[in-house]
Structure formats: structure tokens, C-alpha cells
Enzyme design. Structure first.
Site, PDB file in Angstrom:
ATOM      1  N   ASP A  85     -12.679   9.654  -5.918  1.00 43.34           N
ATOM      2  CA  ASP A  85     -12.261   8.543  -6.768  1.00 43.34           C
ATOM      3  C   ASP A  85     -12.759   8.860  -8.179  1.00 43.34           C
ATOM      4  OD1 ASP A  85     -11.416   6.161  -7.798  1.00 43.34           O
ATOM      5  OD2 ASP A  85     -12.512   4.874  -6.393  1.00 43.34           O
TER       6      ASP A  85
ATOM      7  N   HIS B  99       0.271   3.440 -10.435  1.00 41.71           N
ATOM      8  CA  HIS B  99      -0.715   3.914  -9.443  1.00 41.71           C
ATOM      9  C   HIS B  99       0.021   4.691  -8.350  1.00 41.71           C
ATOM     10  CE1 HIS B  99      -3.730   3.679  -6.273  1.00 41.71           C
ATOM     11  NE2 HIS B  99      -4.504   2.822  -6.914  1.00 41.71           N
TER      12      HIS B  99
ATOM     13  N   GLU C 246      -2.732   9.072 -10.646  1.00 39.27           N
ATOM     14  CA  GLU C 246      -2.274   7.846 -11.301  1.00 39.27           C
ATOM     15  C   GLU C 246      -2.230   8.012 -12.824  1.00 39.27           C
ATOM     16  OE1 GLU C 246      -4.990   4.787  -9.828  1.00 39.27           O
ATOM     17  OE2 GLU C 246      -5.268   6.011  -8.051  1.00 39.27           O
TER      18      GLU C 246
ATOM     19  N   ARG D 199       0.845  -1.212   0.000  1.00 41.91           N
ATOM     20  CA  ARG D 199       0.000   0.000   0.000  1.00 41.91           C
ATOM     21  C   ARG D 199       0.870   1.248   0.000  1.00 41.91           C
ATOM     22  NH1 ARG D 199      -4.813   0.544  -1.565  1.00 41.91           N
ATOM     23  NH2 ARG D 199      -5.623  -1.085  -0.189  1.00 41.91           N
TER      24      ARG D 199
ATOM     25  N   ARG E  29       0.841  -6.557  -9.652  1.00 43.82           N
ATOM     26  CA  ARG E  29       1.312  -5.944  -8.397  1.00 43.82           C
ATOM     27  C   ARG E  29       1.583  -6.967  -7.293  1.00 43.82           C
ATOM     28  NH1 ARG E  29      -3.711  -2.711  -5.495  1.00 43.82           N
ATOM     29  NH2 ARG E  29      -5.295  -4.327  -5.722  1.00 43.82           N
TER      30      ARG E  29
END
Ligand code: BG6
Length: 310
Positions: free
Chosen positions: A220, A176, A279, A80, A106
Site C-alpha cells: 500500500d 482507483h 491508481e 469492489r 463512489r
């Protein structure tokens, strides 16, 4: 090679790809193998787990990337913070909710393929993954995916997708990036003015960005047809983080805010105040069609400017 520690692997990596004291391979949390890059201009850490840039800092500056103090460092789980590599799809899988969000890159074990010191003193490191029995079950295409990063006072990250199959493929993805900021109310993001976006926290409604982006609630957003540099102006540090890109027409801005942060085990309750994601993405209508043998490069270039510049 697995991305957790084995001394022989470390010795081999340092022998084959190490560059004096400017690129060394070490043991990180949970035995993950880390590439530590340090040169007179800047420093960065890259985990082979996920092909994941964990940190970046031009010399004499505060960290540019944010990493959660609660991040998992565990096989099979994403880290994270830093720059997770999302690929071959962005966010949820379009048709199968059982497949991992943001794809499998990832959480994959990456291998090192190249390293070099450039004439200007930058250090370049290249990692890769390729199709396997496991990836074929999730995405039935043969591929090679490379993550190439060059570190000086600028961080240049490229995600290079090659279709090694004999049929076409379509892929989305993202670098990201999570950025370290002084305080969420002290920043504004420019470069997205007048762009259309999909508002994921308002039932996917289409909206148009009016002025700079300020964040004061869960955010978002998938901004479409974005070409300009994004700049995070941070009056608290004070500095500007400039994010340029190539091979991407989509930019995502994300901050989980209070409730979502509290619901995530790998995210501290108060940490939403100190981070923002801007991102570099291929998603929505900006997914990439690759004919057999074709390559696509998604690139993000991150640099600091003082607040008085520009
Ligand atoms: C962002 C998405 O890119 O990543 C958000 O737009 C998502 O919807 C966020 O919540 C974090 O995703 P994850 O899978 O790392 O928790």
C-alpha cells in the site's frame, strides 16, 4: 434520479442517451442501472451507482479490469473492483474518521448528461453529480463532478471537478483502477523507478523505489511526483497494461495480500492473487485548490500492448 431500476427511467435513458446497439442502458445486479458500451473496438460497462466503470475489454482480449466475485451491489456501499471514483478526498478523511473512506462519490447516485459516437467509432459517456444537502454535511462546498469515459480499444476516463461555490475548495481524489492479472508473481510494474513513496504498511515511512515494483506481501504505497506512464507487465497472459495520466502527480499501488483480503467481506480470500491496483491519484501534497469557477481534470488512459511491443 436514483440509480436502482425503474422501468420508466430505463426507457427514458435509452431514448435520450442510447446509441443503437453500441450504448444501451440495462438492469444490473440489485437493480442497478448499467450503461453497456460495445463497439467494434472494445466494450465496457459503467454503473450509475458511483459513476463506476465496472469492466473494460478491447475486442479479442481478456478483461483489463478486475471485479471481485464478492463485491457488494448495494445502495450506500462501494463496488469492489473496476474503477471506483474516490472524491473529494483520498483514503481516510484527514481530520474526521467518521466520514467515509475515499469520499462520497463512489456511493453516490450519478446521472447521465451526455453521450456521443465519435468519428473514430469510440463511444463517449458523461455522468455527473452535484452538491446536495447530504454532501454539504460531509463536505461544505458547492460543486459539480463529472465522470467522462470514452471507450474504444483504449479506455479514457476523466474526472472533472468544478468549484461552483463562491469560496475556494481543496479536493483530493482518484480513479482507483483495479487490474485483472494472470498471477501476482507474474507481474512487475514499471514507471515508478526512483520515485519517493509513503509506505502505508511500514508506518508511513518515506522510501525510494528501486527498480520495477514486484509484489510479494501486502502493498500500500503512495508514490509522489509521478509523471511517467505505469506499465503492468504480465508474463502470464502475456500482455502489458499501459496507464497514462494527466492532472495527477500521485500514483497508488495496492494489493491487500492474505490477511487483509480475508478481513474484507467484499473480497474473496484468494482474489489478491489475480488483481493489482495502480491508481491515478490526487493526494498528499498533490491535492487540488480550486478557486470559485475553476475546474480540474484528472485523467487516466488505459491501453493494452502485447509483451513483445515497446
Ligand atoms: C487504496 C488505499 O487506495 O484503497 C488502501 O491506499 C485501501 O489503504 C484501499 O485499503 C481500499 O480501500 P477501500 O476503502 O475500498 O477498502
Amino acid at each position: 434520479m436514483s440509480n436502482t431500476l425503474n422501468n420508466t427511467d430505463l426507457i427514458k435513458l435509452n431514448r435520450e442517451f442510447g446509441i443503437g446497439d453500441q450504448l444501451t442502458f440495462t438492469e444490473g445486479p440489485a437493480g442497478f442501472i448499467l450503461a453497456e458500451i460495445k463497439n467494434p473496438h472494445g466494450e465496457a460497462t459503467v454503473a450509475l451507482h458511483g459513476g463506476h466503470v465496472l469492466s473494460f475489454r478491447p475486442r479479442g482480449h481478456e478483461p483489463v479490469l478486475w471485479l471481485s466475485r464478492n463485491s457488494h451491489f448495494q445502495t450506500g456501499r462501494a463496488i469492489r473492483g473496476g474503477i471506483p471514483v474516490c472524491w473529494p478526498w483520498f483514503a481516510d478523511h484527514p481530520t474526521d474518521a467518521d466520514k467515509p473512506a475515499h469520499g462520497f462519490a463512489r456511493t453516490a447516485d450519478w446521472a447521465v448528461s451526455e453521450s456521443e459516437k465519435l468519428e473514430d467509432g469510440s463511444i463517449r459517456l458523461r455522468l455527473f453529480i452535484a452538491d446536495s444537502e447530504k454532501t454539504m454535511k460531509l463536505w461544505p462546498h458547492r460543486f459539480r463532478l463529472e465522470m467522462d469515459c470514452t471507450v474504444s480499444d483504449v479506455l479514457r476516463t476523466k474526472l472533472i471537478s468544478t468549484n461552483t461555490d463562491n469560496k475556494p475548495s481543496v479536493c483530493g481524489g482518484a480513479l482507483h483502477s483495479y487490474f485483472n492479472i494472470s498471477f501476482i508473481s507474474a507481474i512487475r510494474i514499471t514507471g515508478l523507478e526512483d520515485c519517493s513513496y509513503i509506505d502505508k504498511v511500514d508506518q508511513g515511512r518515506r522510501k525510494v523505489q528501486n527498480g520495477a515494483v514486484s509484489i510479494n506481501s501486502e502493498t500500500d504505497r503512495i508514490y509522489l511526483d509521478t509523471k511517467a506512464d505505469c506499465i503492468i507487465e504480465d508474463s502470464g497472459l502475456p500482455r502489458r497494461i499501459c496507464i497514462s495520466k494527466n492532472g495527477s502527480l500521485t500514483t497508488v499501488v495496492w494489493n491487500p495480500w492474505v490477511d487483509k483480503a480475508a478481513a474484507m467481506k467484499d473480497f474473496g480470500n484468494d482474489e489478491y492473487k489475480r488483481m493489482v491496483c495502480v491508481e491515478t491519484v490526487n493526494a498528499d501534497t498533490d491535492v487540488i485548490e480550486l478557486a470559485p469557477g475553476d475546474t480540474h481534470t484528472l485523467e487516466s488512459i488505459i491501453r493494452l500492448e502485447s509483451l513483445t511491443e515497446g
